[in-house]
Design an enzyme around this catalytic site. Structure first.
Site, mmCIF file in Angstrom:
data_model
loop_
_atom_site.group_PDB
_atom_site.id
_atom_site.type_symbol
_atom_site.label_atom_id
_atom_site.label_comp_id
_atom_site.label_asym_id
_atom_site.label_seq_id
_atom_site.Cartn_x
_atom_site.Cartn_y
_atom_site.Cartn_z
ATOM 1 N N GLY A 19 0.831 -1.207 0.000
ATOM 2 C CA GLY A 19 0.000 0.000 0.000
ATOM 3 C C GLY A 19 0.858 1.245 0.000
ATOM 4 N N ALA A 20 1.950 1.193 -0.766
ATOM 5 C CA ALA A 20 2.972 2.249 -0.687
ATOM 6 C C ALA A 20 2.789 3.361 -1.710
ATOM 7 C CB ALA A 20 4.371 1.625 -0.853
ATOM 8 N N VAL A 70 -3.141 -7.345 -2.190
ATOM 9 C CA VAL A 70 -2.603 -8.209 -1.126
ATOM 10 C C VAL A 70 -3.582 -9.319 -0.703
ATOM 11 C CG1 VAL A 70 -1.001 -6.491 -0.183
ATOM 12 C CG2 VAL A 70 -3.334 -6.642 0.726
ATOM 13 N N ASN A 96 1.022 -2.529 5.248
ATOM 14 C CA ASN A 96 0.292 -1.273 5.410
ATOM 15 C C ASN A 96 -1.000 -1.218 4.588
ATOM 16 O OD1 ASN A 96 0.210 1.868 5.837
ATOM 17 N ND2 ASN A 96 0.212 1.582 3.609
ATOM 18 N N SER A 148 -4.640 0.062 13.871
ATOM 19 C CA SER A 148 -5.440 1.288 13.958
ATOM 20 C C SER A 148 -6.036 1.383 15.356
ATOM 21 C CB SER A 148 -6.588 1.238 12.941
ATOM 22 O OG SER A 148 -7.496 2.303 13.170
ATOM 23 N N TYR A 162 -13.554 -3.500 9.242
ATOM 24 C CA TYR A 162 -12.241 -2.841 9.339
ATOM 25 C C TYR A 162 -11.688 -2.965 10.759
ATOM 26 C CZ TYR A 162 -8.832 1.012 9.408
ATOM 27 O OH TYR A 162 -7.698 1.771 9.568
ATOM 28 N N ALA A 164 -12.461 -5.038 13.142
ATOM 29 C CA ALA A 164 -12.156 -6.440 13.496
ATOM 30 C C ALA A 164 -10.862 -6.891 12.826
ATOM 31 C CB ALA A 164 -13.313 -7.342 13.087
ATOM 32 N N LYS A 166 -8.339 -5.027 12.078
ATOM 33 C CA LYS A 166 -7.197 -4.371 12.741
ATOM 34 C C LYS A 166 -6.944 -4.994 14.119
ATOM 35 C CE LYS A 166 -6.201 -1.474 9.470
ATOM 36 N NZ LYS A 166 -4.898 -1.495 8.791
ATOM 37 N N ILE A 195 -4.901 10.568 10.932
ATOM 38 C CA ILE A 195 -3.701 10.992 10.219
ATOM 39 C C ILE A 195 -4.129 11.662 8.911
ATOM 40 C CG2 ILE A 195 -1.539 10.218 9.175
ATOM 41 C CD1 ILE A 195 -1.747 9.756 12.264
HETATM 42 N N1 NAD Z 1 -5.159 7.709 7.761
HETATM 43 C C1 NAD Z 1 -5.511 7.401 9.009
HETATM 44 O O1 NAD Z 1 -5.995 8.250 9.781
HETATM 45 C C2 NAD Z 1 -5.313 5.993 9.517
HETATM 46 C C3 NAD Z 1 -5.696 5.705 10.838
HETATM 47 C C4 NAD Z 1 -5.513 4.429 11.343
HETATM 48 C C5 NAD Z 1 -4.946 3.449 10.543
HETATM 49 N N2 NAD Z 1 -4.592 3.742 9.270
HETATM 50 C C6 NAD Z 1 -4.000 2.654 8.486
HETATM 51 O O2 NAD Z 1 -2.843 3.103 7.802
HETATM 52 C C7 NAD Z 1 -2.725 2.407 6.566
HETATM 53 C C8 NAD Z 1 -2.620 3.405 5.421
HETATM 54 O O3 NAD Z 1 -3.735 4.263 5.464
HETATM 55 P P1 NAD Z 1 -3.837 5.525 4.513
HETATM 56 O O4 NAD Z 1 -4.717 6.493 5.203
HETATM 57 O O5 NAD Z 1 -2.489 5.945 4.052
HETATM 58 O O6 NAD Z 1 -4.667 4.877 3.296
HETATM 59 P P2 NAD Z 1 -4.763 5.317 1.780
HETATM 60 O O7 NAD Z 1 -6.106 4.840 1.317
HETATM 61 O O8 NAD Z 1 -4.392 6.744 1.563
HETATM 62 O O9 NAD Z 1 -3.644 4.413 1.063
HETATM 63 C C9 NAD Z 1 -3.773 3.040 1.047
HETATM 64 C C10 NAD Z 1 -2.916 2.489 -0.079
HETATM 65 O O10 NAD Z 1 -3.082 1.059 -0.040
HETATM 66 C C11 NAD Z 1 -3.403 0.601 -1.348
HETATM 67 N N3 NAD Z 1 -4.250 -0.582 -1.221
HETATM 68 C C12 NAD Z 1 -5.519 -0.638 -0.746
HETATM 69 N N4 NAD Z 1 -5.971 -1.888 -0.822
HETATM 70 C C13 NAD Z 1 -4.977 -2.635 -1.333
HETATM 71 C C14 NAD Z 1 -4.841 -4.007 -1.657
HETATM 72 N N5 NAD Z 1 -5.854 -4.856 -1.475
HETATM 73 N N6 NAD Z 1 -3.660 -4.446 -2.146
HETATM 74 C C15 NAD Z 1 -2.639 -3.598 -2.358
HETATM 75 N N7 NAD Z 1 -2.712 -2.283 -2.096
HETATM 76 C C16 NAD Z 1 -3.865 -1.808 -1.590
HETATM 77 C C17 NAD Z 1 -4.127 1.748 -2.015
HETATM 78 O O11 NAD Z 1 -4.060 1.656 -3.443
HETATM 79 C C18 NAD Z 1 -3.356 2.953 -1.467
HETATM 80 O O12 NAD Z 1 -2.212 3.257 -2.251
HETATM 81 C C19 NAD Z 1 -3.932 1.478 6.484
HETATM 82 O O13 NAD Z 1 -3.585 0.219 6.989
HETATM 83 C C20 NAD Z 1 -4.936 2.142 7.399
HETATM 84 O O14 NAD Z 1 -5.885 1.226 7.919
HETATM 85 C C21 NAD Z 1 -4.764 4.977 8.736
#
Ligand code: NAD
Length: 255
Positions: A19-20, A70, A96, A148, A162, A164, A166, A195
């Site tokens: 998820g980079a 993934v 991620n 999370s 989601y 569950a 996490k 974030i």
């Molecule tokens: N942003 C927040 O406030 C927050 C809070 C708690 C946890 N998180 C966790 O942090 C991580 C990143 O969150 P974010 O806000 O940067 O999300 P985001 O949606 O901005 O980015 C997620 C990335 O993951 C990729 N992705 C999604 N599903 C995928 C899959 N099945 N296979 C491969 N790639 C996939 C997407 O294409 C995207 O590039 C996640 O695990 C999210 O649950 C984020």
């Protein structure tokens, strides 16, 4: 008795971040690159992963973009085969990638539940299953799973599936940590909340400001702040931290 420090690597360490292509995953890739680690950026959006890799590493010498969902075992196998043939399997793995969907728990369609769990929890498991044996064989490895606050508190804004998933990642982290600790492989989780990423930005400035007032530090967090915690856990000096969940939530929840 002498403490056993981490070993100096005979070959350079390499990282894989799922998820980079954007958000926190991108920030993690950028921060790991800044420590000198080459980074493979895996994302289901291969075009965006490629574009991100080019932005972070214009020469293209220290990044590799991989396309896979993934949750799709066959696609992950193909991507990891490419990684193995190019660099070898990673010493550092950051799980991620995740998806979230809202919805009332009593109304979540079961196939939607399965899809979210397949991405967030099974995706994490299968990446660990495929990458950890090589870490174990080398006697050194770092795995960080992006959890999370929702997985700690049962927050429902992103859906019960989601939350569950996490919570499952936090338990899986502990189980893997116990299993792999004797072989120099640490497994930890990071639990962010609120974030600033494209998802949060979509709420608009007024709702973000209202949200910020509920957070002890008085603002939302940044992807760089989450990435800093990940980088610490991936470091040579973090070998005595395993099975932990590090909170990056501005004090929203204190344990
Ligand atoms: N942003 C927040 O406030 C927050 C809070 C708690 C946890 N998180 C966790 O942090 C991580 C990143 O969150 P974010 O806000 O940067 O999300 P985001 O949606 O901005 O980015 C997620 C990335 O993951 C990729 N992705 C999604 N599903 C995928 C899959 N099945 N296979 C491969 N790639 C996939 C997407 O294409 C995207 O590039 C996640 O695990 C999210 O649950 C984020």
């Amino acid at each position: 008795m002498t403490a056993s420090p981490d070993t100096t690597p005979e070959t350079p360490r390499r990282a894989l971040v799922t998820g980079a292509a954007q958000g926190i995953g991108r920030a993690v890739a950028e921060a790991l690159l800044a420590t000198g680690l080459p980074v493979a950026l895996l994302d289901r959006d291969l075009d965006r992963a490629r574009a991100t890799a080019r932005e972070l590493d214009p020469d293209g010498e220290r990044t590799l973009a991989l396309g896979a969902d993934v949750g799709d075992a066959a696609a992950v196998a193909v991507a990891l085969a490419e990684l193995e043939a190019t660099w070898g399997l990673p010493d550092v793995l950051v799980n991620n990638a995740a998806r979230s969907l809202g919805g009332n728990v009593l109304e979540i369609p079961l196939d939607e539940w399965d899809d979210v769990l397949a991405t967030n929890l099974r995706g994490c498991l299968q990446l660990c299953q495929r990458c950890a044996p090589a870490m174990r064989a080398r006697g050194w490895g770092r795995i960080v799973n992006m959890a999370s606050l929702a997985g700690q508190q049962g927050g429902v804004a992103n859906g019960a599936h989601y939350a569950a998933s996490k919570a499952g990642m936090i338990v899986l982290t502990k189980i893997l940590a116990r299993e792999l600790a004797p072989d120099g492989v640490t497994v930890n989780a990071v639990a962010p909340a609120v974030i600033a990423t494209p998802v949060l930005d979509a709420l608009g400035p007024e709702r973000i400001a209202a949200l910020a007032r509920t957070i002890p530090v008085g603002r939302v967090g940044t992807s760089r702040e989450v990435a800093a915690a990940v980088v610490h856990l991936c470091g040579e000096d973090a070998g005595f931290t395993t099975g932990a969940t590090i909170d990056v939530n501005g004090g929203l929840s204190m344990r």
